[in-house]
Design a protein around this motif. Structure first.
Motif, PDB file in Angstrom:
ATOM      1  N   ILE A 191       0.853  -1.183   0.000  1.00 51.23           N
ATOM      2  CA  ILE A 191       0.000   0.000   0.000  1.00 51.23           C
ATOM      3  C   ILE A 191       0.892   1.237   0.000  1.00 51.23           C
ATOM      4  O   ILE A 191       1.812   1.348   0.808  1.00 51.23           O
ATOM      5  N   GLN A 192       0.588   2.136  -0.903  1.00 53.36           N
ATOM      6  CA  GLN A 192       1.326   3.392  -0.981  1.00 53.36           C
ATOM      7  C   GLN A 192       0.499   4.506  -0.351  1.00 53.36           C
ATOM      8  O   GLN A 192      -0.681   4.648  -0.656  1.00 53.36           O
ATOM      9  N   LEU A 193       1.108   5.264   0.529  1.00 51.62           N
ATOM     10  CA  LEU A 193       0.434   6.392   1.159  1.00 51.62           C
ATOM     11  C   LEU A 193       0.890   7.691   0.514  1.00 51.62           C
ATOM     12  O   LEU A 193       2.070   7.846   0.176  1.00 51.62           O
TER      13      LEU A 193
ATOM     14  N   GLU B 176       0.032  13.401   2.389  1.00 50.70           N
ATOM     15  CA  GLU B 176      -1.043  13.847   3.262  1.00 50.70           C
ATOM     16  C   GLU B 176      -1.519  12.712   4.171  1.00 50.70           C
ATOM     17  O   GLU B 176      -1.722  12.913   5.373  1.00 50.70           O
ATOM     18  N   GLN B 177      -1.669  11.513   3.624  1.00 55.33           N
ATOM     19  CA  GLN B 177      -2.092  10.365   4.426  1.00 55.33           C
ATOM     20  C   GLN B 177      -1.055  10.030   5.484  1.00 55.33           C
ATOM     21  O   GLN B 177      -1.394   9.734   6.633  1.00 55.33           O
TER      22      GLN B 177
ATOM     23  N   VAL C 235      -6.527   6.412   8.579  1.00 51.00           N
ATOM     24  CA  VAL C 235      -6.651   6.774   7.172  1.00 51.00           C
ATOM     25  C   VAL C 235      -7.419   5.671   6.464  1.00 51.00           C
ATOM     26  O   VAL C 235      -7.124   4.495   6.635  1.00 51.00           O
ATOM     27  N   ARG C 236      -8.428   6.061   5.684  1.00 53.50           N
ATOM     28  CA  ARG C 236      -9.213   5.101   4.908  1.00 53.50           C
ATOM     29  C   ARG C 236      -8.629   5.053   3.497  1.00 53.50           C
ATOM     30  O   ARG C 236      -8.416   6.084   2.875  1.00 53.50           O
TER      31      ARG C 236
ATOM     32  N   GLY D 248     -12.290  -3.237  -1.804  1.00 56.44           N
ATOM     33  CA  GLY D 248     -12.964  -2.345  -0.867  1.00 56.44           C
ATOM     34  C   GLY D 248     -11.991  -1.496  -0.083  1.00 56.44           C
ATOM     35  O   GLY D 248     -10.783  -1.488  -0.336  1.00 56.44           O
ATOM     36  N   ASP D 249     -12.560  -0.805   0.870  1.00 58.25           N
ATOM     37  CA  ASP D 249     -11.769   0.083   1.712  1.00 58.25           C
ATOM     38  C   ASP D 249     -11.141  -0.675   2.877  1.00 58.25           C
ATOM     39  O   ASP D 249     -11.696  -1.659   3.360  1.00 58.25           O
TER      40      ASP D 249
END
Length: 74
Positions: free
Chosen positions: A2-4, A7-8, A18-19, A27-28
């Motif tokens: 997962i890349q953030l 801002e996240q 963070v969603r 999905g989320d």
């Protein structure tokens, strides 16, 4: 992986969740700092323990009341 976004990552550093939408999962997901998760888990476990204890005491009380009623029918 997962890349953030910056801002996240900043939001996570401040201790907020963070969603994220993860296409592979369809999905989320919510990402939270580990310390926050552990703290929340601890509070939830304590609450669950209290609920179980109250349920056990309530059951014991109902049994005692039923026993007393059998011994004292009037």
């Amino acid at each position: 992986m997962i890349q953030l976004t910056d801002e996240q990552a900043s939001v996570l550093k401040q201790g907020y969740p963070v969603r994220l939408f993860v296409p592979k999962l369809g999905g989320d997901v919510v990402v939270v700092p580990a310390a926050q998760r552990e703290s929340t888990e601890s509070v939830l476990q304590e609450t669950l323990d209290e609920i179980r204890e109250k349920a056990a005491l309530s059951k014991l009380g109902r049994r005692a009341a039923a026993s007393w009623m059998k011994e004292n029918p009037y």
